[in-house]
Design a protein around this motif. Structure first.
Motif, short mmCIF file in Angstrom:
data_model
loop_
_atom_site.label_atom_id
_atom_site.label_comp_id
_atom_site.label_asym_id
_atom_site.label_seq_id
_atom_site.Cartn_x
_atom_site.Cartn_y
_atom_site.Cartn_z
N UNK A 196 0.83 -1.22 0.00
CA UNK A 196 0.00 0.00 0.00
C UNK A 196 0.86 1.26 0.00
N UNK A 197 1.87 1.30 0.87
CA UNK A 197 2.71 2.49 0.95
C UNK A 197 3.61 2.66 -0.27
N UNK A 198 4.07 1.56 -0.84
CA UNK A 198 4.84 1.64 -2.08
C UNK A 198 3.96 2.19 -3.22
N UNK A 199 2.71 1.75 -3.26
CA UNK A 199 1.78 2.23 -4.28
C UNK A 199 1.52 3.71 -4.16
N UNK A 200 1.37 4.20 -2.92
CA UNK A 200 1.14 5.63 -2.70
C UNK A 200 2.37 6.43 -3.10
N UNK A 201 3.55 5.92 -2.77
CA UNK A 201 4.79 6.66 -3.00
C UNK A 201 5.09 6.82 -4.49
N UNK A 202 4.92 5.75 -5.25
CA UNK A 202 5.28 5.82 -6.67
C UNK A 202 4.06 5.88 -7.59
N UNK A 203 2.88 5.97 -7.00
CA UNK A 203 1.66 5.98 -7.81
C UNK A 203 1.59 7.14 -8.78
N UNK A 204 2.00 8.34 -8.33
CA UNK A 204 1.94 9.52 -9.20
C UNK A 204 2.88 9.34 -10.39
N UNK A 205 4.08 8.81 -10.13
CA UNK A 205 5.03 8.61 -11.22
C UNK A 205 4.52 7.53 -12.19
N UNK A 206 3.90 6.48 -11.65
CA UNK A 206 3.29 5.45 -12.52
C UNK A 206 2.22 6.09 -13.41
N UNK A 207 1.44 7.00 -12.83
CA UNK A 207 0.39 7.68 -13.59
C UNK A 207 1.00 8.53 -14.70
N UNK A 208 2.11 9.24 -14.40
CA UNK A 208 2.76 10.07 -15.41
C UNK A 208 3.39 9.21 -16.50
N UNK A 209 3.96 8.08 -16.15
CA UNK A 209 4.50 7.16 -17.16
C UNK A 209 3.39 6.68 -18.10
N UNK A 210 2.24 6.37 -17.53
CA UNK A 210 1.13 5.88 -18.34
C UNK A 210 0.57 6.98 -19.24
N UNK A 211 0.34 8.17 -18.67
CA UNK A 211 -0.21 9.29 -19.45
C UNK A 211 0.74 9.68 -20.58
N UNK A 212 2.02 9.82 -20.25
CA UNK A 212 2.99 10.22 -21.27
C UNK A 212 3.14 9.15 -22.34
N UNK A 213 3.12 7.88 -21.94
CA UNK A 213 3.21 6.80 -22.91
C UNK A 213 2.03 6.80 -23.87
N UNK A 214 0.83 7.05 -23.34
CA UNK A 214 -0.36 7.13 -24.18
C UNK A 214 -0.25 8.30 -25.15
N UNK A 215 0.23 9.44 -24.66
CA UNK A 215 0.36 10.62 -25.52
C UNK A 215 1.34 10.36 -26.65
#
Length: 246
Positions: free
Chosen positions: A15-34
């Motif tokens: 849970x804490x690992x997900x919170x810590x790197x979740x924003x970066x995972x989101x940016x990787x996904x958004x940028x990859x889609x773009x």
């Protein structure tokens, strides 16, 4: 079967690992889609440039060796505002007809260079000469000084022309700036954009891998099917051990 306390620790770590790197995972996904949904030629701004600039033909030109007293190691013929120039040894600009050395471009000449490369329907709204750029400037790494020609469009187009050699260097627009920002978040290189070997990127990649494995481990320790199978195996072992005693 994994003890309840151990399972809770795994769940908490995940849970804490997900919170810590979740924003970066989101940016990787958004940028990859773009990146996957955009045309790289449009990002480069090819739609705002002429498909093939018209090149003039010149006569009565001097030999490059006649235009300068220095040894000529490299030479390139350039057209600036309808006039021929030699760019010699990557450092000197000489008129190809008179041999006269030219000390940089004027604003009018920079506009003429931009006009040869940009679409005719684009209206110039301003021009500026820049001598320095920061690490995050859209023209970072380009030769300076340079002229920035702005155009009156919703895409906020800017063309860059080298003041030293008169070359059309590049153009920037709204979609390119979005691409540049997302590329920065994707590579996590917040200085130069293109370094894939930063400690920050390596650290988050490793943490991402750990997060994924902790998720698999969490599923394994909390899955009813796995718990049932491991429980049945333990019961069978107990029965066998009791049977051996008798």
């Amino acid at each position: 079967m994994v003890k309840r306390q151990t399972a809770l620790k795994i769940r908490k770590a995940h849970r804490y690992l997900g919170i810590f790197i979740g924003i970066q995972f989101l940016m990787w996904t958004i940028s990859g889609m773009y990146f996957s949904w955009t045309d790289i030629d449009e990002i480069h701004g090819d739609q705002f440039r002429k498909t093939e600039p018209v090149h003039s033909s010149f006569t009565g030109l001097l030999s490059p060796s006649e235009a300068t007293q220095m040894e000529v190691k490299a030479v390139e013929l350039k057209e600036i505002a309808g006039e021929p120039y030699y760019w010699i040894n990557h450092s000197m600009l000489h008129n190809a007809r008179t041999g006269e050395m030219k000390d940089g471009l004027t604003e009018a000449e920079a506009l003429a260079v931009a006009k040869r490369n940009m679409r005719d329907d684009l209206e110039v709204s301003g021009i500026e000469k820049i001598t320095t750029t920061g690490k995050h400037h859209e023209y970072r790494g380009g030769p300076l000084p340079a002229y920035v020609i702005s155009y009156d469009t919703s895409e906020n187009i800017k063309a860059y022309v080298s003041a030293n050699d008169g070359s059309f260097r590049t153009l920037r627009h709204r979609d390119w700036r979005w691409f540049d920002f997302l590329w920065m978040t994707h590579t996590m290189d917040y200085e130069g954009r293109d370094d894939f070997n930063t400690l920050l990127l390596r650290s988050f990649s490793l943490l991402g891998l750990i997060t994924v494995f902790s998720g698999f481990l969490l599923w394994f320790t909390s899955s009813p099917t796995v718990i049932k199978l491991t429980g049945n195996k333990k019961k069978k072992k107990k029965k066998r051990s009791k049977a051996k005693k008798f």
